[in-house]
Design a protein around this motif. Structure first.
Motif, short mmCIF file in Angstrom:
data_model
loop_
_atom_site.label_atom_id
_atom_site.label_comp_id
_atom_site.label_asym_id
_atom_site.label_seq_id
_atom_site.Cartn_x
_atom_site.Cartn_y
_atom_site.Cartn_z
N TYR A 286 62.32 45.22 84.30
CA TYR A 286 63.73 45.59 84.40
C TYR A 286 64.61 44.46 83.86
O TYR A 286 65.69 44.72 83.31
N VAL A 287 64.16 43.23 84.00
CA VAL A 287 64.88 42.10 83.42
C VAL A 287 64.82 42.18 81.89
O VAL A 287 65.82 41.95 81.20
N TYR A 288 63.65 42.53 81.36
CA TYR A 288 63.50 42.69 79.92
C TYR A 288 64.43 43.79 79.39
O TYR A 288 65.02 43.66 78.32
N LEU A 289 64.55 44.89 80.14
CA LEU A 289 65.42 45.98 79.72
C LEU A 289 66.87 45.52 79.60
O LEU A 289 67.58 45.90 78.67
N LEU A 290 67.30 44.71 80.57
CA LEU A 290 68.67 44.21 80.54
C LEU A 290 68.89 43.18 79.45
O LEU A 290 69.98 43.11 78.86
N ALA A 291 67.86 42.40 79.15
CA ALA A 291 68.03 41.27 78.24
C ALA A 291 67.92 41.65 76.77
O ALA A 291 68.52 40.99 75.93
N SER A 292 67.15 42.67 76.45
CA SER A 292 66.83 42.95 75.05
C SER A 292 67.07 44.40 74.69
O SER A 292 66.44 45.30 75.24
N SER A 293 67.97 44.62 73.75
CA SER A 293 68.22 45.98 73.26
C SER A 293 67.03 46.49 72.47
O SER A 293 66.73 47.70 72.48
N THR A 294 66.33 45.60 71.76
CA THR A 294 65.15 46.01 71.00
C THR A 294 64.05 46.48 71.94
O THR A 294 63.38 47.47 71.68
N PHE A 295 63.85 45.76 73.05
CA PHE A 295 62.84 46.18 74.02
C PHE A 295 63.20 47.53 74.63
O PHE A 295 62.33 48.38 74.83
N ARG A 296 64.48 47.74 74.94
CA ARG A 296 64.90 49.04 75.47
C ARG A 296 64.61 50.15 74.49
O ARG A 296 64.14 51.23 74.87
N LYS A 297 64.85 49.90 73.20
CA LYS A 297 64.60 50.93 72.20
C LYS A 297 63.11 51.20 72.06
O LYS A 297 62.67 52.35 71.93
N ASN A 298 62.31 50.15 72.11
CA ASN A 298 60.86 50.33 72.03
C ASN A 298 60.34 51.17 73.19
O ASN A 298 59.51 52.07 73.00
N VAL A 299 60.80 50.87 74.40
CA VAL A 299 60.36 51.62 75.57
C VAL A 299 60.82 53.07 75.49
O VAL A 299 60.06 54.00 75.82
N LYS A 300 62.05 53.28 75.05
CA LYS A 300 62.56 54.64 74.91
C LYS A 300 61.75 55.43 73.90
O LYS A 300 61.39 56.59 74.15
N ASP A 301 61.44 54.81 72.75
CA ASP A 301 60.63 55.49 71.75
C ASP A 301 59.24 55.81 72.28
O ASP A 301 58.68 56.88 72.01
N MET A 302 58.68 54.89 73.05
CA MET A 302 57.34 55.09 73.57
C MET A 302 57.29 56.20 74.61
O MET A 302 56.39 57.05 74.60
N LEU A 303 58.28 56.23 75.50
CA LEU A 303 58.25 57.19 76.60
C LEU A 303 58.76 58.57 76.22
O LEU A 303 58.24 59.58 76.70
N LEU A 304 59.77 58.62 75.35
CA LEU A 304 60.41 59.89 75.06
C LEU A 304 59.98 60.52 73.75
O LEU A 304 59.86 61.73 73.64
#
Length: 334
Positions: A286-304
């Protein structure tokens, strides 16, 4: 008699509150941490930059070790909170294994974060010769050595931890118990917090000294892994500080004779500090999600979208050459 009855009632209430905290707050931390750590492991395992970036390998290992901490350290306490029966108390083997693996995994997790911080510092230095000091091969060896070192150190826990009575899992040897209090304070609080503080400040200073790096469009870009690591280091500093203060108090008050009420009060405070300490290994995702927009995009692409994860590298960064009066500086791409 009335005062004694009141004290006993307060002791029982405080002990029950501590068990409830482990049951409900502990279960929440365990579930959220397991979900987050699993996503972290999958994300880092699929990152193309993992093949070339040592920091990613350190963070991947840290996430795996953190999950081991949650399973071996928190799961049994959650079970005890709900059922009032701790599996560790029913078996000497479980008692020994729990403390050895849980403590070694926590040390490995923090060590890997410290190594990642050192790697990011070296990568942010102006001296390009420092950038390649920690290679993937050296990172793997560092992780292997770290696991072997901490496992050998905490194998002593498997020797000295025992269950002398049906409702205990403690260190029977008083000399080793005294030594352990100081060693835990050093290896789990003072040492990692000092290393992370120093190298995060040095890295931040180096980033502030570098010329601007721009995306197509002129938006300033910071290295995503570095941002994630600095955010995680701040998280570790915040969540570890209460436990460090409590460990200092515990060490300094070992020789004091305490009443049952004071022991119950301290048990409640210890429970709160321990749960905050476990959150260190649970909220990284959750810290990574807040800190990095690239990480958020990667997780979103992976999950959705079920797409292949993009590397946490500056793929769209263009190299900028800044010409000064006496020299030409070519900005490296991280």
């Amino acid at each position: 008699m009335s005062s004694t009855t009141t004290n006993q009632y307060e002791v029982t209430q405080l002990l029950d509150i501590a068990e409830d905290l482990f049951a409900y707050v502990g279960l929440t931390i365990l579930l959220l941490g397991t979900i987050g750590n699993m996503i972290n492991v999958i994300s880092f395992a699929r990152l193309e930059s993992l093949k070339t970036l040592a920091s990613s390998l350190f963070l991947l290992t840290s996430c795996i070790a953190s999950q081991v901490v949650l399973v071996t350290g928190l799961l049994t306490r959650v079970i005890r909170g709900f059922s009032l029966i701790d599996p560790v108390y029913t078996s000497v083997v479980l008692c020994k294994v729990r403390w050895m693996i849980r403590t070694a995994a926590g040390a490995v997790s923090l060590t890997c974060v410290c190594l990642a911080a050192i790697d990011r510092y070296l990568s942010s230095c102006h001296n390009v010769h420092r950038h390649g000091l920690i290679t993937i091969k050296r990172a793997r060896w560092s992780i292997f050595i770290s696991i072997c070192f901490w496992s050998s150190i905490f194998s002593s826990y498997a020797v000295f931890y025992t269950a002398p009575t049906p409702l205990s899992c403690t260190i029977a040897n008083p000399i080793f118990a005294y030594f352990t209090s100081y060693f835990n304070l050093f290896h789990y609080s003072i040492l990692p917090l000092s290393v992370l503080s120093i190298f995060c400040m040095l890295t931040w200073h180096n980033l502030g000294q570098q010329p601007a790096t721009y995306l197509r469009g002129g938006i300033r870009l910071y290295d995503q892994i570095t941002r994630m690591l600095i955010a995680q280091s701040i998280d570790i500093l915040i969540t570890s500080f209460p436990n460090m203060i409590w460990q200092i108090y515990t060490v300094t008050s070992q020789s004091i004779t305490k009443s049952s009420l004071r022991m119950a009060q301290e048990n409640l405070i210890n429970t709160i500090c321990v749960l905050i300490g476990f959150s260190t290994h649970a909220i990284t995702f959750y810290v990574y999600l807040l800190a990095s927009s690239t990480f958020r995009k990667n997780v979103k692409d992976m999950l959705l979208r079920n797409r292949r994860i993009k590397p946490l590298s500056n793929a769209n960064v263009i190299k900028v050459t800044i010409t000064k009066t006496d020299q030409k500086v070519t900005l490296p791409i991280p």
